[in-house]
Design an enzyme around this catalytic site. Structure first.
Site, short mmCIF file in Angstrom:
data_model
loop_
_atom_site.label_atom_id
_atom_site.label_comp_id
_atom_site.label_asym_id
_atom_site.label_seq_id
_atom_site.Cartn_x
_atom_site.Cartn_y
_atom_site.Cartn_z
N TYR A 144 48.56 22.48 13.06
CA TYR A 144 49.69 22.60 12.32
C TYR A 144 51.04 22.87 12.07
CZ TYR A 144 47.88 26.65 10.98
OH TYR A 144 47.73 27.83 11.20
N SER A 222 52.63 35.22 5.10
CA SER A 222 51.29 33.17 4.76
C SER A 222 51.31 33.41 3.59
CB SER A 222 50.37 33.06 5.55
OG SER A 222 50.70 33.75 7.31
O1 76R Z 1 54.48 37.30 20.25
C1 76R Z 1 52.76 38.27 19.74
O2 76R Z 1 51.80 38.30 20.40
C2 76R Z 1 53.56 39.55 19.12
C3 76R Z 1 53.30 39.25 17.19
C4 76R Z 1 53.47 37.32 16.55
C5 76R Z 1 54.23 36.94 16.41
C6 76R Z 1 56.08 37.55 16.89
C7 76R Z 1 52.20 36.79 16.50
C8 76R Z 1 50.83 36.98 16.50
N1 76R Z 1 52.87 35.81 15.48
C9 76R Z 1 53.94 36.04 16.14
C10 76R Z 1 55.18 34.81 15.37
MN1 76R Z 1 52.12 34.60 14.67
N2 76R Z 1 50.46 32.91 14.36
C11 76R Z 1 50.50 31.94 13.24
C12 76R Z 1 49.99 31.06 12.69
O3 76R Z 1 48.17 30.07 9.51
C13 76R Z 1 49.49 30.68 9.04
O4 76R Z 1 49.60 31.84 8.31
C14 76R Z 1 50.51 31.16 10.34
C15 76R Z 1 50.14 30.36 11.00
C16 76R Z 1 48.76 32.06 12.97
C17 76R Z 1 47.21 30.95 12.51
C18 76R Z 1 49.27 32.58 14.03
C19 76R Z 1 47.98 33.37 15.21
N3 76R Z 1 53.43 33.20 14.09
C20 76R Z 1 54.96 33.44 14.17
C21 76R Z 1 55.67 33.15 14.14
C22 76R Z 1 57.20 32.81 14.57
C23 76R Z 1 57.64 33.57 12.80
C24 76R Z 1 59.05 33.91 13.51
O5 76R Z 1 60.34 33.97 14.24
O6 76R Z 1 59.72 33.81 11.90
C25 76R Z 1 54.66 31.74 13.32
C26 76R Z 1 55.18 30.38 12.82
C27 76R Z 1 53.55 32.45 13.25
C28 76R Z 1 52.61 31.50 12.88
N4 76R Z 1 50.13 34.97 15.26
C29 76R Z 1 50.06 36.32 16.08
C30 76R Z 1 49.09 34.65 16.06
C31 76R Z 1 48.37 35.65 16.42
C32 76R Z 1 46.39 35.10 16.93
C33 76R Z 1 48.85 36.76 17.23
C34 76R Z 1 48.22 37.30 17.49
C35 76R Z 1 48.17 36.60 19.04
C36 76R Z 1 47.85 38.06 19.85
O7 76R Z 1 48.24 39.06 19.77
O8 76R Z 1 47.17 37.40 21.15
#
Ligand code: 76R
Length: 248
Positions: A144, A222
């Site tokens: 998405y 979120s």
């Molecule tokens: O990169 C990293 O693992 C460090 C922490 C992290 C960042 C910086 C991280 C972890 N995310 C990051 C950035 Mn994320 N992520 C989403 C969604 O549905 C929703 O509510 C949001 C959609 C999911 C499901 C998800 C999952 N993340 C971001 C960004 C960029 C933001 C910005 O720059 O402003 C977005 C748009 C975003 C959205 N995120 C994680 C996950 C998961 C599962 C993790 C843990 C990863 C791990 O530790 O292995």
């Protein structure tokens, strides 16, 4: 002006969603269908060869529901390569039995919200592997697009770096609970497509998508700042499953 988050970019990404024109497909002869399936399998083989040589990666999934029938998700070094792939596929006979359901152009992105300061991320093999990932062949995919809200008092881009970092840390902590269950690929699409990010998730158990996304809905980044587009969910296809899907 608020401090801009530093982003690292890796492979370019194209999500190419197609629907099958079943009425037309059914009218083609078995011989024609076999020829088209051969051509399709040649592409699948080429894409897996590219993956093997680490020049890119491709995931192929069927899509559940009426938004599309299948998706090709391609990661490549350049936008030109992505363009070549979609054009080459469009020239096949099989493509003329499909319609373009949706597409999304982005680039694999990591941001510096939770990096250790003072380290050069491009020297870190773990980070490089995340910027140029080989897509998992998990049973399920979920895709998405999303934005960070810019609406009155809820404007992500007007917040200070520290406030955003705190929220992203909490986001990351929730995500980490799903380690081993959900693999996420965040791709940035500012300037490339209609939303700011593409979110692609892979899991063996599709329920984990629902659990993770639901849990994140309660987290401030979120709950307050996330705006979401259409959701696509699907099942892994290999050559045999693709042939079975198209069998009429
Ligand atoms: O990169 C990293 O693992 C460090 C922490 C992290 C960042 C910086 C991280 C972890 N995310 C990051 C950035 Mn994320 N992520 C989403 C969604 O549905 C929703 O509510 C949001 C959609 C999911 C499901 C998800 C999952 N993340 C971001 C960004 C960029 C933001 C910005 O720059 O402003 C977005 C748009 C975003 C959205 N995120 C994680 C996950 C998961 C599962 C993790 C843990 C990863 C791990 O530790 O292995």
């Amino acid at each position: 002006m608020s401090e801009v988050a530093i982003t690292l970019e890796g492979w370019y990404c194209l999500h190419d969603f197609r629907s099958v024109n079943w009425a037309a497909w059914r009218l083609s002869t078995t011989e024609e269908q076999n020829r088209m399936l051969d051509e399709l399998n040649t592409f699948l083989k080429q894409w897996s060869d590219i993956e093997e040589s680490k020049q890119g990666s491709t995931a192929v999934y069927s899509i559940v529901g009426q938004k599309a029938d299948f998706v090709f998700m391609h990661l490549r070094e350049t936008l030109e390569e992505l363009n070549e792939i979609e054009t080459a596929f469009n020239k096949t006979a099989f493509a003329s039995f499909t319609t373009q359901a949706y597409s999304y152009v982005s680039v694999v992105e990591l941001s510096n919200y939770v990096n250790q300061p003072g380290t050069d991320p491009m020297e870190n093999p773990e980070i490089l592997a995340r910027l140029k990932p080989i897509l998992p062949k998990a049973r399920h995919i979920c895709f998405y697009p999303m934005n960070k809200r810019r609406d009155g008092n809820d404007n992500w881009y007007m917040l200070g770096m520290d406030e955003r970092r705190t929220m992203m840390r909490s986001h990351g902590m929730i995500g980490r609970k799903y380690a081993g269950k959900v693999k996420q690929i965040i791709s940035g699409s500012v300037g490339f497509d209609n939303w700011e990010w593409g979110v692609t998730l892979f899991a063996e158990d599709a329920l984990q998508f629902k659990k993770l996304i639901y849990e994140m809905r309660f987290d401030e980044v979120s709950a307050r700042y996330g705006d979401f587009g259409d959701f696509y969910v699907g099942n892994l296809l290999d050559a045999a499953k693709f042939t079975a899907l198209l069998k009429v």
